[in-house]
Scaffold this motif. Sequence first.
Motif, PDB file in Angstrom:
ATOM      1  N   VAL A  91       0.846  -1.185   0.000  1.00  0.00           N
ATOM      2  CA  VAL A  91       0.000   0.000   0.000  1.00  0.00           C
ATOM      3  C   VAL A  91       0.884   1.237   0.000  1.00  0.00           C
ATOM      4  CG1 VAL A  91      -1.718   1.305   1.301  1.00  0.00           C
ATOM      5  CG2 VAL A  91      -1.889  -1.171   1.155  1.00  0.00           C
TER       6      VAL A  91
ATOM      7  N   ASP B  10     -12.684  -3.134   0.507  1.00  0.00           N
ATOM      8  CA  ASP B  10     -11.659  -3.941   1.169  1.00  0.00           C
ATOM      9  C   ASP B  10     -10.506  -4.086   0.178  1.00  0.00           C
ATOM     10  OD1 ASP B  10     -10.016  -5.907   2.239  1.00  0.00           O
ATOM     11  OD2 ASP B  10     -11.679  -7.051   3.075  1.00  0.00           O
ATOM     12  N   TYR B  11      -9.405  -3.397   0.452  1.00  0.00           N
ATOM     13  CA  TYR B  11      -8.345  -3.340  -0.554  1.00  0.00           C
ATOM     14  C   TYR B  11      -7.696  -4.704  -0.785  1.00  0.00           C
ATOM     15  CZ  TYR B  11      -4.499  -3.368   2.883  1.00  0.00           C
ATOM     16  OH  TYR B  11      -3.599  -3.728   3.865  1.00  0.00           O
ATOM     17  N   GLU B  12      -7.617  -5.558   0.211  1.00  0.00           N
ATOM     18  CA  GLU B  12      -7.021  -6.877   0.009  1.00  0.00           C
ATOM     19  C   GLU B  12      -7.894  -7.736  -0.909  1.00  0.00           C
ATOM     20  OE1 GLU B  12      -6.304  -8.577   3.816  1.00  0.00           O
ATOM     21  OE2 GLU B  12      -4.474  -7.406   4.161  1.00  0.00           O
TER      22      GLU B  12
ATOM     23  N   LYS C 204      -6.490   6.129   0.119  1.00  0.00           N
ATOM     24  CA  LYS C 204      -7.198   5.465  -0.974  1.00  0.00           C
ATOM     25  C   LYS C 204      -7.545   4.023  -0.604  1.00  0.00           C
ATOM     26  CE  LYS C 204      -5.363   8.079  -4.895  1.00  0.00           C
ATOM     27  NZ  LYS C 204      -4.620   8.000  -6.171  1.00  0.00           N
ATOM     28  N   ALA C 205      -6.597   3.324   0.038  1.00  0.00           N
ATOM     29  CA  ALA C 205      -6.849   1.937   0.414  1.00  0.00           C
ATOM     30  C   ALA C 205      -7.993   1.818   1.404  1.00  0.00           C
ATOM     31  CB  ALA C 205      -5.575   1.320   0.998  1.00  0.00           C
TER      32      ALA C 205
ATOM     33  N   LEU D  24      -4.974  -1.426 -10.052  1.00  0.00           N
ATOM     34  CA  LEU D  24      -4.914  -1.299  -8.599  1.00  0.00           C
ATOM     35  C   LEU D  24      -4.557   0.105  -8.133  1.00  0.00           C
ATOM     36  CD1 LEU D  24      -3.090  -4.657  -7.751  1.00  0.00           C
ATOM     37  CD2 LEU D  24      -5.539  -4.179  -7.750  1.00  0.00           C
TER      38      LEU D  24
ATOM     39  N   VAL E  18      -2.427   1.123  -4.305  1.00  0.00           N
ATOM     40  CA  VAL E  18      -1.542  -0.035  -4.190  1.00  0.00           C
ATOM     41  C   VAL E  18      -0.491   0.029  -5.284  1.00  0.00           C
ATOM     42  CG1 VAL E  18      -1.420  -2.557  -4.412  1.00  0.00           C
ATOM     43  CG2 VAL E  18      -3.262  -1.496  -3.097  1.00  0.00           C
TER      44      VAL E  18
ATOM     45  N   PHE F 295     -10.013  -6.508  -3.027  1.00  0.00           N
ATOM     46  CA  PHE F 295      -9.950  -5.816  -4.317  1.00  0.00           C
ATOM     47  C   PHE F 295      -8.708  -6.253  -5.101  1.00  0.00           C
ATOM     48  CE2 PHE F 295      -8.770  -2.186  -6.994  1.00  0.00           C
ATOM     49  CZ  PHE F 295      -9.959  -1.945  -7.656  1.00  0.00           C
TER      50      PHE F 295
ATOM     51  N   ALA G 188      -6.852   1.875  -5.674  1.00  0.00           N
ATOM     52  CA  ALA G 188      -6.827   1.455  -4.269  1.00  0.00           C
ATOM     53  C   ALA G 188      -5.555   1.895  -3.564  1.00  0.00           C
ATOM     54  CB  ALA G 188      -6.968  -0.066  -4.176  1.00  0.00           C
TER      55      ALA G 188
ATOM     56  N   VAL H  30     -11.957   2.014  -1.797  1.00  0.00           N
ATOM     57  CA  VAL H  30     -12.433   0.650  -2.054  1.00  0.00           C
ATOM     58  C   VAL H  30     -12.972   0.075  -0.750  1.00  0.00           C
ATOM     59  CG1 VAL H  30     -10.894   0.189  -4.006  1.00  0.00           C
ATOM     60  CG2 VAL H  30     -10.097  -0.287  -1.684  1.00  0.00           C
TER      61      VAL H  30
END
Length: 286
Positions: free
Chosen positions: A126, A138-140, A131-132, A190, A195, A142, A193, A136
Amino acid sequence: MQEKPALKLNGYLGIIVSLLLIGLAAFLFISTDSVGPALIIPVLLIIAAILILSGITIVQPNEAKVLTLFGTYVGVIREQGLWVAIPLTIKSRVSLRVINFNSEKLKVNDLEGNPIEIAAVVVYKVSDSAKATFDVEDYEEFVQIQSETGIRHIASQYAYDHFEKETDMSLRKNSDEIADFLAQDLQSRLAVAGVDVIEARIMHLAYASEVASAMLQRQQAQAVLSARKVIVDGAVGLVKSAIEQLADEGVVELDDDKKAQMVNNLMVAIVSEKGTQPVINTGSIH
């Protein structure tokens, strides 16, 4: 959303101030005999100490705390240590460590329509905790869904292997180039998010079970044909060199019929998979 630093103070200083306020409130409460307006000051001091303590937070190395106050984003604390942030804020933890994601084996069709199994490993971290957290759900999750989507997309853009056009890119022969394309594709997906994709590489690639046997036979046949072509090209060169050397040195005079017979014998001797038995011409017997 963009990451921005949150207002913060040294946490140890905040704890000391809170203890002093609590001690002063206790002293005033004990020294005050009445129960009227004189108790307002100790109560206010205790409330102030509680507010300061509510802002206490611990930030671990490679971690960020995202702060929101009554639904409003107020900033991020990235520096490790003990801090006092804005009181009454909700502090959400976001890991900034490097994370490995191993995708499941996906069954897709390559550029030529052949069903293949493909899986990849994605290394990411990240870079923007705001943004994470807010852009979004749930960034994981996503990252996992978008990574599998990107793998399917890249796998459908290239053939597993090219049998006719050796110069075209394929998933099997151009693994490094395909990994770069996959990383670029995932980064574009990504970025929303917050990332950063560090590396993306295919770790499993195979034909699907229903066509694996047929494709193996095709690969074996292609290998045999390629080897035959090399042998024939070499044999033609050897025969040509032998005939030219015999003619240049005048060892024997060869007309067209003898040259044709010699070419036939040499080609059979060189190209044949089995050992050939020489036939020695000793001339006619009277």
